[in-house]
Design an enzyme around this catalytic site. Structure first.
Site, PDB file in Angstrom:
ATOM      1  N   HIS A   1     122.312  55.473  81.957  1.00  0.00           N
ATOM      2  CA  HIS A   1     121.095  55.262  81.519  1.00  0.00           C
ATOM      3  C   HIS A   1     120.561  53.316  81.139  1.00  0.00           C
ATOM      4  O   HIS A   1     118.908  53.332  80.773  1.00  0.00           O
ATOM      5  CB  HIS A   1     120.933  56.363  80.158  1.00  0.00           C
ATOM      6  CG  HIS A   1     119.557  55.824  79.237  1.00  0.00           C
ATOM      7  ND1 HIS A   1     118.636  56.945  79.567  1.00  0.00           N
ATOM      8  CD2 HIS A   1     119.401  55.386  78.157  1.00  0.00           C
ATOM      9  CE1 HIS A   1     117.704  56.823  78.694  1.00  0.00           C
ATOM     10  NE2 HIS A   1     118.113  55.931  78.042  1.00  0.00           N
ATOM     11  N   GLU A   2     121.150  53.461  80.573  1.00  0.00           N
ATOM     12  CA  GLU A   2     121.474  51.759  79.108  1.00  0.00           C
ATOM     13  C   GLU A   2     121.252  51.080  80.364  1.00  0.00           C
ATOM     14  O   GLU A   2     120.123  50.185  80.003  1.00  0.00           O
ATOM     15  CB  GLU A   2     122.382  51.543  78.367  1.00  0.00           C
ATOM     16  CG  GLU A   2     122.707  52.395  77.336  1.00  0.00           C
ATOM     17  CD  GLU A   2     121.270  52.909  76.454  1.00  0.00           C
ATOM     18  OE1 GLU A   2     120.675  52.036  76.727  1.00  0.00           O
ATOM     19  OE2 GLU A   2     121.536  54.303  75.792  1.00  0.00           O
TER      20      GLU A   2
ATOM     21  N   HIS B   1     118.036  50.198  80.955  1.00  0.00           N
ATOM     22  CA  HIS B   1     116.809  48.965  80.174  1.00  0.00           C
ATOM     23  C   HIS B   1     117.782  48.113  80.159  1.00  0.00           C
ATOM     24  O   HIS B   1     116.207  47.339  80.306  1.00  0.00           O
ATOM     25  CB  HIS B   1     117.465  49.760  78.488  1.00  0.00           C
ATOM     26  CG  HIS B   1     116.774  51.147  77.992  1.00  0.00           C
ATOM     27  ND1 HIS B   1     115.791  51.276  78.303  1.00  0.00           N
ATOM     28  CD2 HIS B   1     117.399  52.409  77.806  1.00  0.00           C
ATOM     29  CE1 HIS B   1     115.332  52.463  77.412  1.00  0.00           C
ATOM     30  NE2 HIS B   1     116.845  52.775  77.291  1.00  0.00           N
TER      31      HIS B   1
HETATM   32 ZN   LIG Z   1     117.128  54.344  76.262  1.00  0.00          ZN
END
Ligand SMILES: [Zn+2]
Ligand SMILES: *[C@@H]1O[C@H](CO)[C@@H](O)[C@H](O)[C@H]1NC(C)=O
Ligand SMILES: *[C@@H]1O[C@H](CO)[C@@H](O)[C@H](O)[C@H]1NC(C)=O
Ligand SMILES: [Zn+2]
Length: 512
Positions: free
Chosen positions: A226-227, A230
């Protein structure tokens, strides 16, 4: 009075005309705690106060914020803090905002950008007490490998020096203005390019290979995937099955289509538009081969397409004139005469339109005279003098995230609504209320006898016209179908093109 004061301090900067009134409504909302209000602010559901006491949260704005939070999480949008909504406040999640607040009118959007290179370095600075550094490195490599193919990216690990993506574990205040919060709730956050750092909360117990949602241990791999999203430029998604959904979910095995589309938008714009250019020119689309094709033009880039013998990327009525776009060129036509100075490269007219936008397929003129150019999931808005005034995202038109781009946009004079067309379906947006109309998207077949996909749609002298290939159709609003004398050839009727023998096939009134 005591109770009133209590409420004001609890609600942070909550100001209402009457404490009694606000209290009643807050009771209906089951009293948001100060933590819950700061949650709503932190993740972008309530606007940040603009300086002290500048901004007042009303019961209505709090309820709207709760509704938005529920929508993003996929819960029923009641606007009321029921128990399942309250659970969200406690759930483990990423610390990055869900909703970027729109800046004030004059400020441009902060653009979502990816890395402007394909080779990206990363470095793991340290591990956590439960997950040694070498395990973090190996899990990072696996997690990066999931993303790499969707942006054509290559990741290389560095053991020292500054890497593009720096991974570290830290606790509480760690110097970037976004302190962690002890065990639970926020477990990590990351910064978008060109910053790229990924921080994991060292107050969590980090583990690996967790298939179930264990309360005490947080799966590093799931959070890292997930990170990384980003750190590559993606923001949160409200698609629950996507990796970019903000709340912690295990296991994570692969990306969702929503994540992949986000990557394509950031990293494969040019590839996508080229593929599409190739597919729109395919013979299956029309039996008439334009005299000037993209393949031909490749050999001599300076050659200008022949306006009378080509398909058109799009055509639109702007400022009472006809604007024609083909490849990187545009023509402005008034009374069937080409305006002086044209054809020109559209990049010379639409200053500020990024270079990677190498074709204009969707453009329209707003009621206020602004001209909006669409490409991918972005749009660029210009004033009547063709000065860039705004850059935005299709989200502003409520187009769902799974739609990678629009092919045609026009503003109807009939109902004053904006029609946004993808290949086989279209949406109807009400700019005045900022809302998508109910019941959309609809199939293009609703416009009977109009072939699709269309290249262009425009309003001219009160009538709606659709264009495809070298022909056009007039739409009969009363019959809700194309007028029976159509299609007719576009070039001799709209453009300064004398009928010529070579043009004959274009007159044929039979759509292949
Ligand atoms: Zn996030
Ligand atoms: C890991 O590195 C970061 C950045 O240098 C630092 O802030 C943090 O305290 C380190 N964490 C541990 C557990 O040593
Ligand atoms: C359409 O809406 C705009 C405001 O968005 C308004 O200025 C204009 O007068 C409207 N036109 C019609 C025909 O209703
Ligand atoms: Zn941090």
């Amino acid at each position: 009075m005591g109770a009133c004061k209590y409420f004001i301090s609890l609600a942070f900067l909550f100001i209402a005309f009457s404490c009694v009134l606000s209290r009643t409504i807050f009771l209906e909302l089951n009293n948001p705690t100060s933590e819950e209000l700061s949650f709503l602010k932190k993740y972008g559901y309530l606007p940040e106060p603009q300086g002290e006491f500048d901004f007042a949260y009303t019961p209505h704005s709090v309820s709207e914020a709760v509704r938005k939070m529920q929508a993003f999480a996929g819960l029923p949008q009641t606007g009321v803090l029921d128990s399942s909504t309250r659970k969200l406040f406690k759930k483990r999640r990423c610390g990055v905002k869900d909703i970027e607040n729109k800046p004030t009118r004059n400020r441009r959007y902060i653009l979502q950008e990816g890395w402007d290179k394909k080779y990206i370095t990363y470095r793991v600075l340290n591990g956590s007490s439960t997950l040694p550094k070498h395990r973090v490195e190996s899990l990072m490599a696996e997690a990066l490998a999931i993303w790499a193919p969707h942006g054509g990216l290559h990741f290389t690990r560095l053991d020292d020096g500054n890497a593009d993506i720096q991974v570290s574990f830290a606790r509480e205040d760690h110097g970037d203005g976004f302190p962690f919060d002890g065990p639970g709730h926020v477990v990590a956050h990351a910064f978008q390019p060109p910053h790229g750092a990924m921080h994991f909360d060292d107050d969590e117990l980090w583990g690996e290979n967790l298939d179930d949602d264990e309360e005490d241990v947080t799966d590093f791999f799931a959070v890292a995937v997930h990170e990384i999203g980003h750190a590559l430029g993606l923001s949160h998604s409200d698609v629950k099955a996507s990796v970019m959904y903000p709340y912690y979910q295990v296991p994570v095995e692969k990306l969702h289509l929503d994540d992949i589309l986000g990557m394509q938008e950031l990293y494969q714009k040019d590839e996508v538009s080229q593929e599409e250019a190739a597919s729109t020119e395919s013979p299956a689309r029309s039996s008439l081969v334009p005299r000037f094709t993209k393949a031909d033009s490749y050999e001599d880039e300076n050659e200008i397409p022949d306006l009378c013998y080509t398909n058109y990327d799009t055509i639109q009525a702007i400022q009472g004139k006809i604007f024609v776009f083909e490849e990187e060129w545009m023509w402005v036509i008034r009374d069937k005469q080409i305006e002086e100075g044209f054809p020109r490269r559209f990049h010379e007219v639409f200053i500020g339109l990024p270079k990677h936008v190498n074709v204009i397929k969707a453009i329209y003129e707003r009621n206020n005279g602004n001209i909006v150019v669409f490409s991918g999931r972005k749009y660029w808005e210009f004033n009547r003098a063709f000065r860039l005034v705004k850059v935005g995202q299709l989200n502003d038109y409520s187009i769902p995230r799974y739609v990678p781009e629009l092919t045609t946009v026009f503003l109807s004079n009939y109902n004053n609504k904006t029609y946004l067309i993808e290949y086989e379906r279209f949406w109807r947006f009400d700019k005045a209320t900022g809302k998508m109309d109910r019941g959309y998207p609809k199939e293009m077949s609703a416009w009977r006898k109009v072939p699709y996909p269309v290249d262009a749609a425009l309003i001219w002298q009160g009538d709606t016209f659709f264009f495809r290939g070298p022909r056009f159709w007039r739409f009969d609003n009363a019959l809700v179908e194309a007028h029976r004398y159509y299609p007719l050839p576009t070039a001799p009727l709209w453009l300064p093109c004398d009928p010529a023998p070579g043009m004959e096939p274009y007159f044929a009134n039979d759509e292949p």
